[in-house]
Scaffold this motif. Sequence first.
Motif, PDB file in Angstrom:
ATOM      1  N   LEU A 102      -6.005   0.390  -7.882  1.00 42.54           N
ATOM      2  CA  LEU A 102      -7.004   0.465  -6.822  1.00 42.54           C
ATOM      3  C   LEU A 102      -6.819   1.718  -5.976  1.00 42.54           C
ATOM      4  O   LEU A 102      -7.796   2.356  -5.567  1.00 42.54           O
ATOM      5  N   THR A 103      -5.578   2.065  -5.702  1.00 46.44           N
ATOM      6  CA  THR A 103      -5.301   3.249  -4.879  1.00 46.44           C
ATOM      7  C   THR A 103      -5.789   4.509  -5.581  1.00 46.44           C
ATOM      8  O   THR A 103      -6.367   5.406  -4.943  1.00 46.44           O
ATOM      9  N   GLU A 122      -9.562  -8.533  -3.827  1.00 52.55           N
ATOM     10  CA  GLU A 122      -9.986  -7.569  -4.841  1.00 52.55           C
ATOM     11  C   GLU A 122      -8.840  -7.210  -5.800  1.00 52.55           C
ATOM     12  O   GLU A 122      -9.073  -6.954  -6.981  1.00 52.55           O
ATOM     13  N   VAL A 123      -7.593  -7.187  -5.279  1.00 49.82           N
ATOM     14  CA  VAL A 123      -6.483  -6.846  -6.167  1.00 49.82           C
ATOM     15  C   VAL A 123      -6.277  -7.930  -7.217  1.00 49.82           C
ATOM     16  O   VAL A 123      -5.935  -7.645  -8.366  1.00 49.82           O
ATOM     17  N   GLY A 182      -9.267   2.692  -3.509  1.00 48.05           N
ATOM     18  CA  GLY A 182      -9.357   1.402  -2.835  1.00 48.05           C
ATOM     19  C   GLY A 182      -8.037   0.836  -2.409  1.00 48.05           C
ATOM     20  O   GLY A 182      -7.850  -0.387  -2.456  1.00 48.05           O
ATOM     21  N   GLU A 196       0.830  -1.207   0.000  1.00 52.95           N
ATOM     22  CA  GLU A 196       0.000   0.000   0.000  1.00 52.95           C
ATOM     23  C   GLU A 196       0.862   1.253   0.000  1.00 52.95           C
ATOM     24  O   GLU A 196       0.599   2.211  -0.741  1.00 52.95           O
ATOM     25  N   GLY A 233      -6.104  -7.920  -0.238  1.00 50.99           N
ATOM     26  CA  GLY A 233      -7.235  -8.836  -0.294  1.00 50.99           C
ATOM     27  C   GLY A 233      -7.466  -9.388  -1.678  1.00 50.99           C
ATOM     28  O   GLY A 233      -6.711  -9.132  -2.624  1.00 50.99           O
ATOM     29  N   CYS A 243      -2.428  -2.687  -7.475  1.00 50.80           N
ATOM     30  CA  CYS A 243      -2.621  -1.921  -6.255  1.00 50.80           C
ATOM     31  C   CYS A 243      -2.601  -0.422  -6.559  1.00 50.80           C
ATOM     32  O   CYS A 243      -3.365   0.351  -5.974  1.00 50.80           O
ATOM     33  N   SER A 290      -6.728   0.273   0.382  1.00 45.45           N
ATOM     34  CA  SER A 290      -6.767  -0.654   1.512  1.00 45.45           C
ATOM     35  C   SER A 290      -7.095  -2.066   1.079  1.00 45.45           C
ATOM     36  O   SER A 290      -6.974  -3.002   1.870  1.00 45.45           O
ATOM     37  N   ARG A 291      -7.507  -2.255  -0.189  1.00 43.87           N
ATOM     38  CA  ARG A 291      -7.877  -3.592  -0.669  1.00 43.87           C
ATOM     39  C   ARG A 291      -6.712  -4.319  -1.321  1.00 43.87           C
ATOM     40  O   ARG A 291      -6.887  -5.400  -1.876  1.00 43.87           O
ATOM     41  N   CYS A 292      -5.503  -3.740  -1.241  1.00 44.90           N
ATOM     42  CA  CYS A 292      -4.375  -4.299  -1.991  1.00 44.90           C
ATOM     43  C   CYS A 292      -3.923  -5.653  -1.486  1.00 44.90           C
ATOM     44  O   CYS A 292      -3.235  -6.378  -2.207  1.00 44.90           O
TER      45      CYS A 292
END
Length: 769
Positions: free
Chosen positions: A641-642, A654-655, A646, A598, A652, A638, A648-650
């Motif tokens: 997503l960032t 979801e990434v 998102g 992250e 989980g 990641c 914080s989902r890196c």
Amino acid sequence: MASNGGNPDESPIGDALREGDPRQVGPFTLLRRLGQGGMGTVYLGRAPGGDPVAVKLIHPQWAADPGFRRRFTREISAAQRVARFCTAPVLAADVEGDTAYLVTEYVPGPTLQQAVRDHGPLSGSHLESVAVSVAVALQAIHAAGIVHRDLKPGNVLLSPLGPKVIDFGIAQLAEAGAHVSSAIVGTPAYMPPEQARGEHVTPASDIFAWGALVAYAASGHAPFGDGPPPSVLYRVVHHEPDLTTLEPGLRATVAYALAKDPARRPTAQQLLDSLTCRTPAGQAPYVRDSAEPVETSGTHETGGTGSTASTGGTADEGTVVARRRTGVLAGAAAAAVALLTAGVVVALRIGAAGGDDGSPGQAITSRSASAPPAATAATSPSAAGGGTGGESDDVKNNAKDDTTGDTTDGANDGAKDGAKDGNPLTGRAVRLYMSPDGDPARQASAWQAAGRHGDAALMRALARVPRSVWLEARMTDADAARIVNTALDAAGKQGAVPVFVTDRLPLRDCYPNGAPDSRAYASWIGAIATAIGDRPAVVVLEPNSLSKVPGTPGCALGGPNGEQTRYDQLSSAVKRLGALPRTAVYLDGGQRYWPSIEDAASRLIKAGLDQADGFFLNASGFQPTDTVEAYGVRLAKCVHLTKTGGGSRCLGPEVDAVPDDTPGLPHFVIDTGRNGRGEWRPPAKKYKQAQEWCNPPGRGLGPRPAADTASGLADAYLWIRDPTKSNGTCTRGTSGPEDPVYGLVAPRGGEFWPDLALQRAKDAVPPLS
């Protein structure tokens, strides 16, 4: 190792052997005493075949020191890399027996000091011959990665074939020894100011000594006078030299060599250009214009050696005629003419294979990560000066206005369409620049001469692998511009693309070093960008710059604005370099999960990733390549997503759900140079501090630089940090100084380590061939 006199069979040479002197050392018979110094006693000897030799017996207090013997062994290896024409070649040595000794070719003739003392100062062509020959010797010594450290008239032999320089490296041995660790080693009258102050010495220090030596030869006295060493050293640091006996042209060149600031001194090659360039009477033949940089150091972390340089003023602005030479042939030819007139026979190897500089580089395509190089590099002079050189069609097709859409031509065809336009790593066929004369090439020559043919073959194969060119913290704007120009000129002749690594960010590695402030750093980056221009290049921007950020936990430097200042500095550098039409720029992505994924993603975005070509990974690691590549893909997702809120989902699921072909995912490159056998896992509790990152044993070279990567997001595998260099003198938590893993004191960080390089070459995965 001095010697004097004529044929040992015709007249007495030196002094008779004394009581207690040995009569036989190994297979060599000792005949006479030639001299004695701080390191040992020199004897005239005879080899088993009858040839005269010079034998230096190391004093017992030194020979009994295991650390000294190890250093002595390294110095012998270095000496064997120096061209034989300019010195007394090493014929034999023994550092393991009860008596440590070194045997060199016997050089008949007095030292320069003896000749001037007995017959008076030199002038005219005799003086010029000494000046040119010693400059040529320094060029060869520096090319071998050695700083003489004690160049003086007593270390120059006037042989029938011309002057020869001896005893290089011995002062470095003495300085490293425990018995004189607090002493300033060298001869005060010929010692540069930085050495007199106890600071780090570089090849520029030898240039200063050359100037003092030439002044002595012309006058019979040292340019800073005689007297007690403290008085002489004070004058060296604070006073101007006495050069009144030199004719104007030579005086100006010597004055440059005696500059107080090492960055303002010429290199050995520039000395030769000056000495061999004929000019009208009264004009100084110094070959440099006001914009041409001056090299003062020979090694950095590229194979090599590091360099520092600067522009500088002149000793006599009204008499200097500035001329720039274009290419190496003119300078080499002029040096050869001067050497022949001095009675020295030199064989020049220019363009032995490939292009003008004899080194065709290595093509990297999408076909094979371990394909052999396109051709073999040959040792040759380095290219210098302006101009872009010839470029291949493949390189030219990578211009940023290229609309063909071509990428690599293998299994990943089309997979890299998301790469930035104009990135020279994503063309149809990419050839990376390969320096022809780095440390592995010189080591191969030394081992070949020593009969280690298998080891030499491995070093030659290693020398053919492209590695990055490091632009280091100690380099000025002019230094960096010169090195970039030199590499780009040579790369253009190879049809290749150089990879540059910048390493001068303020507070680099969370220490108070690097550029002094943001303005100085921006100027430095600007000099690099100007030097690159429209030529193809790759820039790996500041390793560890986003792994260790001022103002974040673990790096307290930089004050309350330290973090933002770091991002601003990097963003400005990315913008400046990224604006170049054929330059790819990569930001620091750190190691696998260091910093956290992250943090890595957030920092990359803040540092200007959108304007860069991507990020780089593993620049100082030993991670398996496939593991790093998978992490790179994850970090790219990641970042995505960032940017969409998102981050914080890196960690989980979801990434992993982000498709690999999502538009806008950043690309990356990987340093694979040390990845052949992955990480080192020492036995539990064996070392108080394992320091797994520091010269780990049993590691192997990794996949060779290639564009054939497993992921379409990975633009290339590169060798960013040179895997032949030591990480430092780590002691694993012991009192040292030896590394308990190796049982010896490792070379300093950034120094070429032949044994480590050989071990990693032997353990390379895939095999090195």
